[in-house]
Enzyme design. Structure first.
Site, PDB file in Angstrom:
ATOM      1  CG  HIS A   1      -1.964  -1.063   1.180  1.00 17.06           C
ATOM      2  ND1 HIS A   1      -1.759  -2.331   1.669  1.00 17.06           N
ATOM      3  CD2 HIS A   1      -3.226  -1.055   0.687  1.00 17.06           C
ATOM      4  CE1 HIS A   1      -2.855  -3.055   1.506  1.00 17.06           C
ATOM      5  NE2 HIS A   1      -3.759  -2.312   0.905  1.00 17.06           N
TER       6      HIS A   1
ATOM      7  CG  HIS B   1      -5.537   1.700  -2.019  1.00 20.28           C
ATOM      8  ND1 HIS B   1      -5.677   2.542  -0.947  1.00 20.28           N
ATOM      9  CD2 HIS B   1      -5.687   0.437  -1.540  1.00 20.28           C
ATOM     10  CE1 HIS B   1      -5.904   1.823   0.135  1.00 20.28           C
ATOM     11  NE2 HIS B   1      -5.915   0.536  -0.190  1.00 20.28           N
TER      12      HIS B   1
END
Length: 703
Positions: free
Chosen positions: A48, A288
């Protein structure tokens, strides 16, 4: 990005929107952090990284310019605490811990992030931060709970400051900083905690919002168009705006410094950033998670003066800029140690108490109370009634005991003094917290209190057992994080009565009995409750749920506070029993009565009180076999819950197969076949069904 080339074939900073023509030390620090995060993403082709890239300037503002901490001693008592509520951005925290010089955050550990971890390989760089690792304050990942943890940490710091600071001796200066994203702010637990923090005026709490306007599924405005600043102001927070949080370190620093001057309110800093800044997927949901394009990474490294073909190398200038925090932190802590020594001379009694709290030393007065208090004084009491008396006595014996309930403390029998409330209208020395109707936040805030420092606070919560379903995510995180919170769950059966099945738990016990590292204890009377408190207060790395009855129960013979700490023990013994009955809590007295009737008719019955599965499972095999022999004799459990889990110990179960009913306590026991008469009839029928067969070979049966 443009293709125009500057030095080393890279665009000049002036050619890229956001960068100034001449980069200063903060700019280079942001680049170093961002490029390091690129390397961490690339090393195992994922992670992430998008938000972490966008938050780089925030990281420099916090870890270089704002927070009081010592990388050489991550457990320094008066450090500022930082909570990464958006825990999926863990690599951002890990990179900062390495850059600022935390000893355990070596480059080799960093390289383990995202590894398959085959062949027993381990690393401290987990996908989400975990509290066991120095440099991580709380375990985060389930969004929103980190905000509630931060509120708990802020309550802890504010309370200690109010109790121990004296003019010229601010031995507690700890501020709490919490990072959040869009997801956390949409979770209900966050709003519960934010609302409470505002009403408590926690001016030592700062919430930084990484406002990148993107969620996993797409643009934020697809799912949320609220006025977040207006919402935070309505909740009693100061609100500050940063329009360029991707580059403008000094403006973020200025906001953080201003937050320290704000009084009477916590501070919310709304910082606009770009997710995946400087990459081909910048500003989109595609940033993301996952690896980033090599071209963008190469450009970023060239701007920083790095060879784009190198990896996991921090420019010396930037590393030195960050590592200065290590010597700075050592100096801060040394100065604080000197202050504490002077404090001990000026205020010796307070200093002794302060030292005991720092050690997590409860003393032994609590144990004397629990060992020597006569349970006969509480004969016939509902366990919730006795629990209220015990809380009052233990509250006076353990200065670190703190907490409160979710607006049901009168029913929970959790009393408190008006001048002992933690609230701005009274002061912040108080230990009782009015949580309001916020069960999830109550449990998560309690985790923050427990996480402040081992043993410094012993948090209590209280509500009905059914509403611990609302609190369950926080209870689970406490168990996962080894935080010793004590949850007092009253009204734990259909003896709740006329409120009906909405309030009558039949399955909640199954969740908590299955939860690792959690003690779910269901005492049948005041004697067993004394033992339950011994277990709860002795457990320094395990939370506890005390499952407590609303109504008084009938007599149960031979209960013993010391024997019950083994989880299960025999209360009625027979030399050659035809059947063993086992139960706990409000059903055990019906079992005792049924056993007496059966024995009188010639069917000898052993009875086992079984208040805690977890403790029984810890006993050796010899003891467990002595309680529940494997000789084929039938063993029947009886409880007002669905019988999930009982088959591990018994051959048959009498319990619930549906929900409760809005009716009186006695009528429900009769209605659902759980009173003495029905238990006796079902046991007789079961014995007839077995007809002398080995009950274990026949297999478990619902009666």
């Amino acid at each position: 990005m443009t293709a125009a080339n500057g030095t080393n074939g890279a665009p000049s900073p002036a050619q890229i929107k956001g960068w100034r023509a001449e980069l200063d030390d903060d700019d280079h620090a942001v680049l170093a952090l961002r490029n390091f995060i690129f390397d961490i993403c690339a090393q195992n082709n994922g992670g992430h990284g998008g938000s972490a890239i966008g938050m780089a300037a925030i990281g420099v503002a916090l870890y270089k310019h704002t927070m009081r901490y010592n990388p050489s001693d991550p457990s320094w008592f008066d450090r500022d605490r930082f909570v990464l509520s958006n825990g999926h951005t863990a690599m951002w925290l890990y990179a900062l811990n390495h850059l600022t010089g935390f000893d355990n955050w070596t480059m080799d550990e960093i390289k383990g992030y995202g590894s398959a971890k085959a062949n027993g390989f381990t690393t401290i760089c987990h996908a989400h931060p975990e509290i066991e690792i120095p440099g991580v304050e709380v375990t985060t990942g389930p969004l929103g709970q980190g905000i509630a943890n931060a509120v708990g940490l802020a309550i802890a710091s504010r309370n200690l400051a109010a109790r121990f600071n004296k003019p010229g001796f601010d031995v507690m200066q700890s501020n709490i900083y919490c990072m959040t994203g869009d997801g956390c702010l949409m979770e209900g637990v966050a709003l519960e905690a934010i609302s409470l923090a505002g009403s408590l005026q926690l001016e030592n709490l700062v919430l930084l919002y990484d406002n990148n306007a993107v969620t996993c599924d797409g643009p934020l405005d697809w799912i949320n168009t609220e006025d977040i600043n207006g919402k935070m102001r309505a909740c009693g927070w100061h609100v500050l705006d940063i329009l360029d949080g991707s580059y403008d370190v000094l403006n973020i620093v200025a906001a953080l410094r201003l937050s320290k001057t704000n009084t009477g309110k916590p501070t919310f800093i709304n910082i606009r950033t770009v997710i995946g800044l400087g990459t081909h997927v910048a500003g989109t949901f595609k940033a993301h998670h996952g690896a980033f394009d090599k071209e963008s990474i190469a450009i970023s490294k060239r701007i920083a003066g790095q060879d784009p073909n190198t990896t996991h190398q921090i420019p010396e200038r930037s590393l030195a800029y960050f590592r200065e925090r290590k010597t700075h932190g050592e100096a801060l802590q040394a100065k604080w140690n000197e202050l504490v020594r002077d404090y001990a001379k000026a205020h010796p009694d307070l200093a002794k108490e302060f030292e005991a709290r720092r050690r997590g030393d409860y003393g032994d007065r609590w144990l004397d109370i629990l060992q020597n208090l006569g349970s006969e004084d509480f004969k016939g009491n509902a366990t919730r009634e006795t629990n209220g008396v015990l809380i009052d006595k233990l509250w006076k014996a353990i200065p670190g005991l703190c907490g409160g309930g979710a607006d049901l403390v009168n029913s929970n029998k959790f009393g408190y003094a008006d001048d002992d409330v933690f609230h701005p209208s009274v002061g912040f020395k108080g230990r009782y917290i009015r949580y309001g109707i916020r069960e999830h936040a109550m449990s998560a805030i309690s985790n923050g209190l427990a996480a402040f420092h081992p043993g410094t606070f012993v948090p209590l919560t209280a509500t009905f057992l059914i509403f611990y379903l609302y609190a369950a995510p926080g209870v689970r995180m406490g168990a996962l994080s080894h935080l010793p919170v004590i949850h007092c769950a009253t009204h734990d059966s259909f003896a709740e009565g006329q409120n009906g099945p909405t309030h009558q738990p039949v399955e909640i016990d199954s969740l908590y009995r299955a939860m690792p590292n959690l003690q779910y204890i269901r005492p049948c009377d005041s004697e067993e409750l004394l033992g339950a408190w011994m277990l709860a207060l002795s457990a320094r790395t395990t939370p506890t749920i005390l499952s407590l009855a609303r109504d008084a129960v009938g007599p149960v013979p031979a209960t013993d506070r010391h024997k019950m700490v083994k989880g299960a023990y025999i209360i009625i013994d027979e030399p050659d029993p035809k059947v063993t009955l086992t139960s706990c809590g409000t059903n055990l007295h019906y079992v005792a009565a049924a056993a007496k009737s059966l024995s009188a008719s010639g069917i000898s019955v052993r009875v086992v009180s079984f208040p805690c599965f977890t403790q029984f499972d810890k006993q050796d095999e010899e003891y467990k076999n002595s309680v529940f022999p494997h000789d084929g004799t039938p063993i029947v459990s009886v409880e007002e819950y669905v019988a999930t889990g009982w088959a591990r110990y018994v051959t048959a179960s009498i319990g619930m197969t549906g929900y409760g009913y809005s009716a009186s306590n006695p009528s429900n026991y009769e209605r659902f076949g759980l009173d003495a008469k029905a238990i006796e009839a079902k046991v007789r029928k079961y014995l007839g069904y077995l007809n002398g067969k080995n009950a274990r070979m026949v297999g478990w049966k619902q009666l």
